[in-house]
Motif scaffolding. Sequence first.
Motif: not given
Length: 490
Positions: A328-329, A332, A335, A337, A423, A459
């Motif tokens: 969770k970003t 935004r 995402g 990673r 993203n 990210e």
Amino acid sequence: QLVLCAEPGGGGWEPAAALMRRRCLRSSDVGVCPLCRKVVEYGVCCAACGGWFHATESCCGEALADAFLRSGREAWCCLNCAPRNEPPPATAAASEKTPAPAALTADLASWRHAFRLLADACGGCGRQIQLARRHVRCAQCDLAFHASEECTGLSAAKVEGACSDASWRCPTCLLHETGCTVPGGVIDEDVAKGKETRPIPIINEVDEEPLDVHLPGRSAITEFEYLPQVAWRHKRAIEQRARVPLADWGGRCIAHEACSWLPATDASRGRPVRREEEKSGGPAYNNERFLLYARDCIFECNSTSGCDESCFNRVVGRGISLPLQVFKTVGRGWGVRSRNPIRAGTFVCEYTGVMLRDEDAEAAGLEVDDSYLFNLDGEEKGQVAKRRKTSHEGPSGVDARTQDNPELCVDASRTGSVARFVNHCCDPNLFVQSVFVEYSRHVHRIALFAARDILAYEELTYDYGYVVGSVQDKTLACLCGAANCRGTLV
């Protein structure tokens, strides 16, 4: 293990506590740092030249890291002495006198960690820990932190709980063990549900939002179906698939000519066309399976090749090999990673979903989330981009929207892979590469490769390729935050 260092004129070797100690006042020369020429009140001593250095990177350089990572039976030398002198061995009495605590082994702590342990410094701000002030201590690495939001990264309520919790672990230890910096942050062990070679957990370190929440115009993650490869489910797409020619290599491995081919044409009768430029050919990957150059399209070996799975020209077809996470970003959405660093040219993931004909996707209207459609533009297979156009637009190429060669797109609104969570960024660290595996025309894999070296837990992003102003009376703000951000996507 503890690091040993010698004191000039002293009798034997002493444990690593001497690394941060008051110097021996033998002469004015001994007490001056050879680098900064300032008096050393506390510092480290070289076993070869007897010089005292401030225990900082500016004075010791890389040798400071070596001091804390060396074995307890070895002495420390400055950078000037280390290449030319072998440090004398430590006495057995000194080794037996001071057992090595587990908290200082190189396996559990870096040299910065060891330095802060010896100096009793805060693991957050690096300042001295005063025992009179409130602080929290990690039960695993023994690092202490000031009981504040700035040093711990926790909220005020969680800091209060950490002060009374003897089993509290710092975010770094949690990250190394679970891949998450907060307890209970792993809300799903595997979004792929075992369909990938490695699990892909879902991490939420931001808020308490559940997975089954419905956002406006979007479905919940719990309703998301994971697909490691593109699925053909629409009736007209299946009919189109029957007319797509397969890439048949007749038992020949194409590892050293993966870039020598272009998609098939009507004149080639379904067989890939060899490029006319001699310099455009050659392999696509090196022996370590890293992409050498970004190309308009490349071909990989498949079941018709004479090689096995160990061939270095089988990359995208092998699937995901990196330890990816969906996280969770802030502001935004979700995402992606990786827990490990990624080298440039590494295959990261493939954009998958349900294959649709372009006209069928437009006919679906609001039933299909337009932001998750990925175009495959006619014969120009190198020109792949996220979909952003209106239904009244004309064809994008001379071969588009014909019965024999309709435009195709991949719909990942409700089905897809981990790539649907990647993203957009105007300064991305990934790029899209068209890779033909099973077919020789029309249909290729949408592969994401690393455009540069990527740090662990950085990210992953790529440029969606939207054209600003392509949709009338509609704008979409860009939130990537890059220095060269365009401000809007469409």
